[in-house]
Each structure stands twice: as C-alpha cells, then as structure tokens.
Design a protein around this motif. Structure first.
Motif, PDB file in Angstrom:
ATOM      1  N   GLU A   1     -44.021   4.666  -4.940  1.00  0.00           N
ATOM      2  CA  GLU A   1     -44.732   4.020  -6.040  1.00  0.00           C
ATOM      3  C   GLU A   1     -46.075   3.472  -5.562  1.00  0.00           C
ATOM      4  OE1 GLU A   1     -44.031   0.754  -9.554  1.00  0.00           O
ATOM      5  OE2 GLU A   1     -42.814   0.602  -7.743  1.00  0.00           O
ATOM      6  N   ALA A   2     -46.103   2.881  -4.375  1.00  0.00           N
ATOM      7  CA  ALA A   2     -47.348   2.329  -3.823  1.00  0.00           C
ATOM      8  C   ALA A   2     -48.361   3.437  -3.545  1.00  0.00           C
ATOM      9  CB  ALA A   2     -47.055   1.548  -2.549  1.00  0.00           C
ATOM     10  N   GLN A   3     -47.919   4.557  -2.988  1.00  0.00           N
ATOM     11  CA  GLN A   3     -48.824   5.682  -2.743  1.00  0.00           C
ATOM     12  C   GLN A   3     -49.389   6.213  -4.053  1.00  0.00           C
ATOM     13  OE1 GLN A   3     -45.969   8.154  -0.709  1.00  0.00           O
ATOM     14  NE2 GLN A   3     -46.898   7.773   1.293  1.00  0.00           N
ATOM     15  N   TRP A   4     -48.522   6.329  -5.066  1.00  0.00           N
ATOM     16  CA  TRP A   4     -48.962   6.851  -6.356  1.00  0.00           C
ATOM     17  C   TRP A   4     -50.057   5.951  -6.943  1.00  0.00           C
ATOM     18  CZ3 TRP A   4     -50.027   5.745 -11.230  1.00  0.00           C
ATOM     19  CH2 TRP A   4     -50.231   6.805 -12.102  1.00  0.00           C
TER      20      TRP A   4
ATOM     21  N   TRP B   1     -35.669   1.840  -8.787  1.00  0.00           N
ATOM     22  CA  TRP B   1     -36.255   0.830  -9.666  1.00  0.00           C
ATOM     23  C   TRP B   1     -35.979  -0.576  -9.150  1.00  0.00           C
ATOM     24  CZ3 TRP B   1     -39.632  -0.230 -13.231  1.00  0.00           C
ATOM     25  CH2 TRP B   1     -39.518  -1.418 -13.942  1.00  0.00           C
ATOM     26  N   HIS B   2     -37.024  -1.378  -9.163  1.00  0.00           N
ATOM     27  CA  HIS B   2     -36.932  -2.813  -8.914  1.00  0.00           C
ATOM     28  C   HIS B   2     -37.808  -3.481  -9.967  1.00  0.00           C
ATOM     29  CE1 HIS B   2     -35.803  -1.114  -5.010  1.00  0.00           C
ATOM     30  NE2 HIS B   2     -35.070  -2.190  -4.875  1.00  0.00           N
ATOM     31  N   GLY B   3     -37.313  -4.547 -10.547  1.00  0.00           N
ATOM     32  CA  GLY B   3     -38.037  -5.209 -11.621  1.00  0.00           C
ATOM     33  C   GLY B   3     -39.297  -5.937 -11.188  1.00  0.00           C
TER      34      GLY B   3
ATOM     35  N   TRP C   1     -39.413   2.378  -1.537  1.00  0.00           N
ATOM     36  CA  TRP C   1     -38.422   1.316  -1.566  1.00  0.00           C
ATOM     37  C   TRP C   1     -37.121   1.930  -2.067  1.00  0.00           C
ATOM     38  CZ3 TRP C   1     -39.262  -3.786  -4.775  1.00  0.00           C
ATOM     39  CH2 TRP C   1     -38.382  -4.775  -4.315  1.00  0.00           C
ATOM     40  N   LEU C   2     -36.245   2.251  -1.158  1.00  0.00           N
ATOM     41  CA  LEU C   2     -35.037   2.992  -1.482  1.00  0.00           C
ATOM     42  C   LEU C   2     -33.777   2.157  -1.498  1.00  0.00           C
ATOM     43  CD1 LEU C   2     -35.837   6.190   0.612  1.00  0.00           C
ATOM     44  CD2 LEU C   2     -36.161   5.830  -1.848  1.00  0.00           C
ATOM     45  N   SER C   3     -33.879   0.876  -1.193  1.00  0.00           N
ATOM     46  CA  SER C   3     -32.692   0.019  -1.181  1.00  0.00           C
ATOM     47  C   SER C   3     -32.410  -0.520  -2.573  1.00  0.00           C
ATOM     48  CB  SER C   3     -32.892  -1.141  -0.210  1.00  0.00           C
ATOM     49  OG  SER C   3     -33.946  -1.965  -0.670  1.00  0.00           O
ATOM     50  N   GLY C   4     -31.216  -0.998  -2.742  1.00  0.00           N
ATOM     51  CA  GLY C   4     -30.830  -1.587  -4.015  1.00  0.00           C
ATOM     52  C   GLY C   4     -29.766  -0.758  -4.692  1.00  0.00           C
ATOM     53  N   ASP C   5     -29.138  -1.336  -5.686  1.00  0.00           N
ATOM     54  CA  ASP C   5     -28.034  -0.687  -6.373  1.00  0.00           C
ATOM     55  C   ASP C   5     -28.468   0.153  -7.563  1.00  0.00           C
ATOM     56  OD1 ASP C   5     -26.244  -1.840  -4.624  1.00  0.00           O
ATOM     57  OD2 ASP C   5     -25.995  -3.622  -5.863  1.00  0.00           O
ATOM     58  N   ASP C   6     -29.672  -0.030  -8.028  1.00  0.00           N
ATOM     59  CA  ASP C   6     -30.115   0.661  -9.233  1.00  0.00           C
ATOM     60  C   ASP C   6     -30.422   2.123  -8.911  1.00  0.00           C
ATOM     61  OD1 ASP C   6     -31.286   1.479 -11.639  1.00  0.00           O
ATOM     62  OD2 ASP C   6     -32.034  -0.535 -12.011  1.00  0.00           O
ATOM     63  N   GLU C   7     -29.765   3.030  -9.587  1.00  0.00           N
ATOM     64  CA  GLU C   7     -30.001   4.451  -9.323  1.00  0.00           C
ATOM     65  C   GLU C   7     -31.193   5.000 -10.098  1.00  0.00           C
ATOM     66  OE1 GLU C   7     -26.893   6.572 -12.348  1.00  0.00           O
ATOM     67  OE2 GLU C   7     -26.058   5.660 -10.557  1.00  0.00           O
ATOM     68  N   ARG C   8     -31.761   4.208 -10.994  1.00  0.00           N
ATOM     69  CA  ARG C   8     -32.931   4.673 -11.735  1.00  0.00           C
ATOM     70  C   ARG C   8     -34.141   4.755 -10.801  1.00  0.00           C
ATOM     71  NH1 ARG C   8     -32.371   0.355 -16.370  1.00  0.00           N
ATOM     72  NH2 ARG C   8     -31.911  -0.803 -14.491  1.00  0.00           N
ATOM     73  N   ARG C   9     -35.070   5.630 -11.143  1.00  0.00           N
ATOM     74  CA  ARG C   9     -36.275   5.857 -10.332  1.00  0.00           C
ATOM     75  C   ARG C   9     -37.517   5.501 -11.137  1.00  0.00           C
ATOM     76  NH1 ARG C   9     -35.054   7.435  -4.936  1.00  0.00           N
ATOM     77  NH2 ARG C   9     -32.854   7.868  -5.051  1.00  0.00           N
TER      78      ARG C   9
ATOM     79  N   SER D   1     -53.096   2.317 -14.575  1.00  0.00           N
ATOM     80  CA  SER D   1     -52.763   2.490 -13.156  1.00  0.00           C
ATOM     81  C   SER D   1     -51.528   1.682 -12.756  1.00  0.00           C
ATOM     82  CB  SER D   1     -53.939   2.064 -12.280  1.00  0.00           C
ATOM     83  OG  SER D   1     -55.068   2.841 -12.556  1.00  0.00           O
ATOM     84  N   ALA D   2     -51.333   0.513 -13.345  1.00  0.00           N
ATOM     85  CA  ALA D   2     -50.240  -0.379 -12.955  1.00  0.00           C
ATOM     86  C   ALA D   2     -48.995  -0.244 -13.823  1.00  0.00           C
ATOM     87  CB  ALA D   2     -50.722  -1.828 -12.992  1.00  0.00           C
ATOM     88  N   PHE D   3     -49.018   0.594 -14.850  1.00  0.00           N
ATOM     89  CA  PHE D   3     -47.866   0.690 -15.751  1.00  0.00           C
ATOM     90  C   PHE D   3     -46.672   1.315 -15.041  1.00  0.00           C
ATOM     91  CE2 PHE D   3     -45.166   2.782 -18.902  1.00  0.00           C
ATOM     92  CZ  PHE D   3     -44.890   1.714 -19.732  1.00  0.00           C
ATOM     93  N   ARG D   4     -45.501   0.701 -15.216  1.00  0.00           N
ATOM     94  CA  ARG D   4     -44.271   1.162 -14.560  1.00  0.00           C
ATOM     95  C   ARG D   4     -43.204   1.423 -15.615  1.00  0.00           C
ATOM     96  NH1 ARG D   4     -41.864  -3.019 -11.505  1.00  0.00           N
ATOM     97  NH2 ARG D   4     -41.290  -1.581  -9.858  1.00  0.00           N
ATOM     98  N   LEU D   5     -42.471   2.503 -15.392  1.00  0.00           N
ATOM     99  CA  LEU D   5     -41.363   2.860 -16.257  1.00  0.00           C
ATOM    100  C   LEU D   5     -40.225   3.327 -15.362  1.00  0.00           C
ATOM    101  CD1 LEU D   5     -40.799   3.124 -19.346  1.00  0.00           C
ATOM    102  CD2 LEU D   5     -41.506   5.497 -19.149  1.00  0.00           C
ATOM    103  N   ARG D   6     -39.009   3.345 -15.867  1.00  0.00           N
ATOM    104  CA  ARG D   6     -37.876   3.781 -15.047  1.00  0.00           C
ATOM    105  C   ARG D   6     -36.997   4.726 -15.855  1.00  0.00           C
ATOM    106  NH1 ARG D   6     -36.517  -1.740 -16.471  1.00  0.00           N
ATOM    107  NH2 ARG D   6     -34.738  -1.707 -17.860  1.00  0.00           N
ATOM    108  N   SER D   7     -36.289   5.579 -15.137  1.00  0.00           N
ATOM    109  CA  SER D   7     -35.324   6.463 -15.771  1.00  0.00           C
ATOM    110  C   SER D   7     -34.340   6.971 -14.734  1.00  0.00           C
ATOM    111  CB  SER D   7     -36.031   7.648 -16.444  1.00  0.00           C
ATOM    112  OG  SER D   7     -35.107   8.421 -17.175  1.00  0.00           O
TER     113      SER D   7
END
Length: 162
Positions: free
Chosen positions: A20-23, A94-96, A108-116, A132-138
């Motif tokens: 996400e940071a590279q993108w 995904w992290h909020g 950032w691959l840690s955490g329980d959320d399987e969404r990307r 540029s800063a908009f984030r979405l998950r699925s």
C-alpha cells in the motif's frame, strides 16, 4: 499473486503486487495534493464517473467502461492510470489505520483480517475514490470488472516474493 509468480519464473526477475505504501508513493509522484495532478480531477486526466465533481472540478461524460492503458496523461514519474480506470489490489492485509504499519514501505501482512487493500479508484466510482490517499478493502477472491492490479519489479537478489 499467481500471475506475479509466473511472470517472475518466465523473466527471471522478482515481481509482486505493490505494498500500500509503495502504491501511494508511486501515485503521488512527489506531490502532496489529493491527486498527482493537483487539487481536483477532470475527465481529461482520468477515467472515473465524472457526473460527480470533486472540489469544484468540472463534470463530464461518463465512459462506463475501462479505457486502454495510457489513454490519459502520466503522472510526474511517467506512471499512467494511477487515478481511475480500475481499482488496484495491493499486497497488504486490511488495517483500519496506519498505527503499527511497517515504516520501510514493505507490505503489512500481519493481522487477522483476510481482506486486502484496493487503491486508485475506477471508472465506476466518483472522483473522491481516485484520490491518492483513498483506501478501500475487499476479499482477495472478489472479482468484478472494475478491479485489476499493477505489478512491480522488486530489486533483484534472493527471491523477495512472499
């Protein structure tokens, strides 16, 4: 990721999805405005639903489909379609918030959320989704016509593909 693995095998280079940071770093291309092109977006700069405007930007004709790569101007680093056309998968789970995120740009691959993470907006969304800063998950198994991906070639050395 299977596409990245096969591309890596075929070319002998290491390809992956961007973190996400590279993108976001690539999308901004050294800018700090909502879009690499400035404070607003126009239908001449990206493929999105321009029936809705952003920050007093102009409205326009909705294309209602993806467009060919490089149909719009590149950002300051020569990258096309970072804003609009299709949402792009990132490697991160995904992290909020960014609290606890890696500080080196790695995924950032840690955490329980399987969404990307999804970034960049698309032809079906309003221009705010293209920021540029908009984030979405699925879920990573979700597939629809306005989601795609961009690959990055990693620095070469021992395999860096997760």
């Amino acid at each position: 990721m299977e596409f990245c693995r096969r591309l890596s095998q075929r070319n002998g280079l290491s390809f992956t999805l961007p973190s996400e940071a590279q993108w976001e770093f690539a999308c901004r291309a050294g800018t700090s405005s909502p879009f690499a092109f400035g404070a607003t977006l126009t239908p001449e700069l990206a493929n999105y639903d321009p029936r809705i405007s952003y920050a007093e930007g102009p409205k326009g004709r909705w294309r209602e489909e993806t467009t060919d790569v490089a149909s719009f101007p590149a950002n300051g680093w020569g990258l096309h379609d970072m804003h609009g056309n299709v949402l792009e998968w990132c490697l991160d789970t995904w992290h909020g918030s960014y609290e606890g995120a890696p500080s080196d740009g790695s995924p950032w691959l840690s955490g329980d959320d399987e969404r990307r993470q999804l970034r960049g907006g698309g032809w079906l969304g309003n221009p705010g989704f293209c920021r540029s800063a908009f984030r979405l998950r699925s879920r990573p198994d979700y597939s629809i016509a306005f989601i795609g991906f961009r690959v990055v070639c990693l620095p070469q050395g021992p395999s860096l593909i997760p």
